[in-house]
Design a protein around this motif. Sequence first.
Motif, short mmCIF file in Angstrom:
data_model
loop_
_atom_site.label_atom_id
_atom_site.label_comp_id
_atom_site.label_asym_id
_atom_site.label_seq_id
_atom_site.Cartn_x
_atom_site.Cartn_y
_atom_site.Cartn_z
N GLY A 117 -6.64 -3.14 5.09
CA GLY A 117 -7.28 -3.80 3.97
C GLY A 117 -6.60 -5.12 3.72
N ASP B 219 -1.74 -2.84 6.58
CA ASP B 219 -2.20 -2.13 7.78
C ASP B 219 -1.48 -0.79 7.83
OD1 ASP B 219 -4.04 -3.91 8.94
OD2 ASP B 219 -2.42 -5.09 9.82
N PRO C 145 0.79 -1.22 0.00
CA PRO C 145 0.00 0.00 0.00
C PRO C 145 0.83 1.27 0.00
CG PRO C 145 -0.07 -1.06 2.12
CD PRO C 145 0.76 -1.92 1.22
N ALA D 170 -10.99 -0.51 2.04
CA ALA D 170 -10.25 -0.42 3.29
C ALA D 170 -11.21 -0.13 4.43
CB ALA D 170 -9.19 0.69 3.21
#
Length: 255
Positions: A208, A212, A67, A184
């Motif tokens: 998600g 984290d 992410p 998310a």
Amino acid sequence: MRLLPAALSAAVLGAVLATGACGAASADPRVDAPVPAAQVAPAAQAAPAAPAAAQEVLPQRQAAAPPRPVSSGGASRAPVSDPGMDAAADGLRPFLLTPAEIGPEFTAGEEPRPDPATPAPCGGPGVVAQFPFAVRVGAAAESANGLVQETVSVYGDEAGAAEAYRASVAGMSCSEGRVDGRPAVIAPAEDLRADLGHDEATGWRIGGAGFDVVMISVREGEVVMNFTVLAAEDGLPALPDPLTVAKAGTQKLLG
């Protein structure tokens, strides 16, 4: 119960996401973070993407891109090109946390850049689009376990900074949103003024499939600072404590 220390479990995330009303994930829009900069002197699914430099470092449970840091504010150079703003941002860089100050295993990551096209996690335009006139600067540090990002935004006055801060909080005020185009879960905001001081301080836990994130946003006067700690799913305990990072960053910049 504090939301910052505990990692979001895959089971909880899966249950919430399964009942959510989110649509299909989109390509890869970056999520920025609000943070100040200028008149301050010395004193599973693919996870959403982080700055490019971190994308090959974060551990993966599947062959998925990690992410990107979450926030609604942006950093680096202002979207509106202005030599004065760029000079002010350069003057702030020495007062951002270095990788060594975050941890011995960290190295410099790619500097976060503001993107007016990045939406807020809960939808709608992000802070960079809503408040383009600010001095913005940022820094990132990465390790094998994840990414720590700091961004700073300095607005023309305290009222403007407070308005931008409120817009950032509003952009995180849903229980289910999207990060980098992917579903998310966003835990309720936590007031961190007792921990960090300053005019305003708020923390969020975001998770998600495969990632984290903890994000902390702090406002002091016309300055807004964002600290983002990002890891693969259940990987936050291996990274520095987000509150400790935020305390060190605000102390170095604001004194």
